[in-house]
Every structure is written in structure tokens, then in C-alpha cells.
Design a protein around this motif. Structure first.
Motif, short mmCIF file in Angstrom:
data_model
loop_
_atom_site.label_atom_id
_atom_site.label_comp_id
_atom_site.label_asym_id
_atom_site.label_seq_id
_atom_site.Cartn_x
_atom_site.Cartn_y
_atom_site.Cartn_z
N GLU A 34 0.79 -1.03 0.17
CA GLU A 34 -0.17 0.06 0.14
C GLU A 34 0.92 1.28 -0.07
OE1 GLU A 34 -3.60 2.27 2.19
OE2 GLU A 34 -2.40 1.16 3.43
N GLY A 36 1.27 5.20 0.78
CA GLY A 36 0.60 6.38 1.29
C GLY A 36 -0.44 5.76 2.18
N GLY A 38 -0.98 6.39 5.36
CA GLY A 38 -1.61 7.20 6.48
C GLY A 38 -1.42 6.62 7.81
N ILE A 58 3.97 1.61 2.48
CA ILE A 58 5.14 2.75 2.39
C ILE A 58 4.39 4.10 2.62
CG2 ILE A 58 6.45 3.58 0.90
CD1 ILE A 58 6.23 1.11 -0.87
N ALA A 61 5.50 10.39 5.35
CA ALA A 61 5.26 11.38 6.71
C ALA A 61 5.75 10.61 8.00
CB ALA A 61 3.67 11.63 6.61
N ALA A 85 9.60 5.93 3.30
CA ALA A 85 10.39 6.34 2.15
C ALA A 85 9.26 6.90 1.03
CB ALA A 85 10.88 4.83 1.36
N ASP A 86 10.20 7.57 -0.12
CA ASP A 86 9.31 8.12 -1.09
C ASP A 86 8.94 6.50 -2.08
OD1 ASP A 86 8.40 8.74 -3.80
OD2 ASP A 86 9.44 10.55 -3.54
N ALA A 87 7.79 6.26 -2.08
CA ALA A 87 7.32 4.94 -2.74
C ALA A 87 7.72 4.89 -4.18
CB ALA A 87 5.74 4.89 -2.86
N ARG A 88 7.83 6.10 -4.88
CA ARG A 88 8.58 6.09 -6.14
C ARG A 88 9.85 5.58 -6.53
NH1 ARG A 88 6.79 12.23 -6.84
NH2 ARG A 88 8.03 12.26 -5.19
N TYR A 106 -4.73 4.49 -1.91
CA TYR A 106 -6.07 5.01 -1.66
C TYR A 106 -6.16 6.46 -1.35
CZ TYR A 106 -7.23 0.17 -1.80
OH TYR A 106 -7.21 -1.20 -2.39
N ASP A 109 -2.14 11.91 -2.40
CA ASP A 109 -2.30 13.40 -2.42
C ASP A 109 -2.47 13.77 -4.15
OD1 ASP A 109 -1.47 13.61 0.29
OD2 ASP A 109 0.62 13.65 -0.25
N THR A 186 -10.82 3.99 4.89
CA THR A 186 -9.67 4.78 5.37
C THR A 186 -9.97 5.96 5.99
OG1 THR A 186 -9.10 5.66 3.29
CG2 THR A 186 -7.87 3.74 3.68
N ASN A 187 -8.95 6.49 6.88
CA ASN A 187 -9.36 7.91 7.49
C ASN A 187 -9.65 8.94 6.55
OD1 ASN A 187 -7.61 6.00 9.15
ND2 ASN A 187 -7.97 7.61 10.64
N PHE A 188 -8.98 9.01 5.46
CA PHE A 188 -9.30 10.03 4.68
C PHE A 188 -10.78 9.84 3.96
CE2 PHE A 188 -6.20 13.43 3.75
CZ PHE A 188 -5.07 12.97 4.77
N GLU A 189 -10.94 8.58 3.41
CA GLU A 189 -12.14 8.52 2.81
C GLU A 189 -13.36 8.55 3.96
OE1 GLU A 189 -14.13 4.75 0.17
OE2 GLU A 189 -14.03 4.33 2.31
C1 LIG Z 1 -4.38 12.03 1.52
S1 LIG Z 1 -3.25 10.87 2.41
C2 LIG Z 1 -4.06 9.30 2.25
C3 LIG Z 1 -3.77 8.61 3.70
C4 LIG Z 1 -4.67 7.15 3.58
N1 LIG Z 1 -4.53 6.50 2.29
C5 LIG Z 1 -5.98 7.39 3.76
O1 LIG Z 1 -7.10 7.19 2.68
O2 LIG Z 1 -6.49 7.64 4.83
C6 LIG Z 1 -1.74 10.44 1.51
C7 LIG Z 1 -0.67 9.81 2.10
O3 LIG Z 1 0.35 9.82 1.19
C8 LIG Z 1 1.36 9.88 1.72
N2 LIG Z 1 2.42 9.91 0.49
C9 LIG Z 1 2.27 10.74 -0.46
N3 LIG Z 1 3.08 10.64 -1.45
C10 LIG Z 1 4.05 9.68 -1.09
C11 LIG Z 1 5.00 9.06 -1.74
N4 LIG Z 1 5.64 9.21 -2.89
N5 LIG Z 1 5.80 7.78 -1.10
C12 LIG Z 1 4.88 7.57 0.27
N6 LIG Z 1 3.89 8.06 0.69
C13 LIG Z 1 3.30 9.01 0.23
C14 LIG Z 1 1.37 11.14 2.39
O4 LIG Z 1 2.31 11.32 3.58
C15 LIG Z 1 -0.03 10.84 3.02
O5 LIG Z 1 -0.04 10.07 4.34
#
Ligand SMILES: C[S@@+](CC[C@H](N)C(=O)[O-])C[C@H]1O[C@@H](n2cnc3c(N)ncnc32)[C@H](O)[C@@H]1O
Length: 207
Positions: A34, A36, A38, A58, A61, A85-88, A106, A109, A186-189
Motif C-alpha cells: 500500500e 501512502g 496514512g 509505504i 510522513a 520512503a518515497d514510494a516512487r 487510496y 495526494d 480509510t481515515n481520508f475516505e
Molecule cells: C491523502 S493521504 C491518504 C492516507 C490514507 N491512504 C487514507 O486514505 O487515509 C496521502 C498519504 O500518502 C503519503 N504519500 C504521498 N506521497 C507519497 C510517496 N511518494 N511515498 C510514500 N507516501 C506518500 C502522504 O504522506 C499521506 O500520508
């Protein structure tokens, strides 16, 4: 068995490039990622319901990353790991070809400002990496509240022939933690549902 947040946390410095993701987990099983994750809500529910599947979250933050490590350890979910990490970069440099069963993204950003659009995950180069890493039949599952970003996702996934030719569309089944009216729970949903915002979803399987 006791499990601490340190057991859940993956130390990237100890990982080889590329690495065998299976080595991160105590038990063999398919690996799902997964991006991002969160606060780890999807991972908790999904991993509890599928103890035979290994889940790697992954999250870049550090506050959310630490929260998830702690939460997954308290649930004693030895089939989960968290990576900061940065997932990319991780997917490009560490994940072997045809090694993951599913990729979950899910509410990524949306980077809505035009000048920030290039930071979006759904771009051709990242998607070619995703295709490389998925097994045949492996799934890409995505949900977002952002209509314009969703249009871009569809442009990349369904209209860019280099990418579209590698996928077929499948039904999006709700995640284990989803309640009535939710896709993933998820929390954001849940925040977006409270705010009355729509969600958009897509699920694809690699051909
Ligand atoms: C809008 S939140 C959604 C969190 C969770 N998926 C939810 O639905 O509640 C996006 C998350 O993706 C993380 N994120 C964004 N770009 C990322 C990246 N390149 N690698 C890892 N995490 C990333 C951010 O730190 C943030 O916690």
C-alpha cells in the motif's frame, strides 16, 4: 508472540537493490503493497482478515509512519511491515520484476496546483514501474475523491496504449475495513464522506 514497532519497521539501509520482499516477513505468502498508508487503517483490517498475505505499507510522513508501526504492532500483525520512503524511489530501485500481488493506493495526494501536477504518482513513468513489479494477474486498486486527478488517472491507465495494453479493468471489491457506503474505510475516505465529497475508484488486473 510479542511484536514491537521495531519489528514492523523496515530499515531501508539493510535492504539490497533489488530485494526479495518476501524476506521482510516471517512467513511465506504473496506480498501486497500500500502506497501512502496514512494511519494504517486499511492495513490493519486487511491484514487481520488475510493472515496468509504479507502487507508492506509505504509512507513518507514520519508521524503517520510511526503511528502505523505502533498500531500494527499492537494488533500483533506479523504479516505487516512499514517502510518510510518515497514510494516512487522504492518501487523503481528495490522491487523485483513480477514480485507483487497487488498495489493499493487510496486517496493519494492530488497536488491540485498546475505547477505541482508533476508530483502526482499517476504518470507514465511510475505506471510502467508498477506494471513491471506486478505479477501477471496482479491488481492495481485505486480510490480518490479528486475528480480531475481521477480523469488524469484514467487518461494514463486506460488511454496511454503503452500502459492500457498491459491491464484489464476488473470490479472494485470493497476492502475488509469498509462499512456500508465505503470503498476502503480509510481515515481520508471517512473524512471526505463526512464532508459530502464523492469518491472515484478503479481496479485493474495485469495481463
Ligand atoms: C491523502 S493521504 C491518504 C492516507 C490514507 N491512504 C487514507 O486514505 O487515509 C496521502 C498519504 O500518502 C503519503 N504519500 C504521498 N506521497 C507519497 C510517496 N511518494 N511515498 C510514500 N507516501 C506518500 C502522504 O504522506 C499521506 O500520508
Amino acid at each position: 508472540m510479542e511484536l514491537t514497532d521495531k519489528d514492523i519497521a523496515v530499515d531501508l539501509d539493510k535492504c539490497s537493490q533489488p530485494m526479495d520482499l518476501q524476506d521482510l516477513f516471517p512467513n511465506p505468502g504473496p506480498v501486497e503493497i500500500e502506497i501512502g498508508s496514512g494511519k494504517g487503517t486499511f492495513l490493519v483490517h486487511q491484514a487481520k482478515a488475510n493472515l496468509n498475505i504479507n502487507y508492506l505499507g509505504i509512507e513518507w510522513a514520519s508521524r503517520y509512519y510511526r503511528h502505523s508501526c505502533d498500531r500494527l504492532a499492537r494488533w500483533k500483525l506479523s504479516n505487516t511491515r512499514m517502510l518510510r520512503a518515497d514510494a516512487r524511489d522504492f518501487i523503481r530501485d528495490y522491487v523485483k520484476d513480477s514480485s507483487i500481488e497487488a498495489l493499493h493506493i487510496y486517496y493519494p495526494d492530488p497536488w491540485p496546483k498546475k505547477r505541482h501536477n508533476k508530483r502526482r504518482f499517476f504518470a507514465q513513468d511510475n505506471m510502467l514501474e508498477v506494471i513491471r513489479c506486478l505479477k501477471t494477474g496482479g491488481q492495481l486498486r485505486v480510490a480518490t475523491d479528486h475528480e480531475e486527478y481521477f480523469q488524469q488517472m484514467q487518461e494514463v491507465l486506460l488511454k496511454d496504449q503503452k500502459i492500457a495494453s498491459c491491464f484489464q479493468k476488473i470490479d472494485f471489491c470493497p476492502a475488509e475495513g469498509a462499512k456500508d457506503g465505503e470503498l476502503v474505510g480509510t481515515n481520508f475516505e471517512r473524512k471526505y464522506i463526512r464532508e459530502g465529497r464523492n469518491s472515484y475508484k478503479i481496479a485493474l488486473s495485469k495481463l
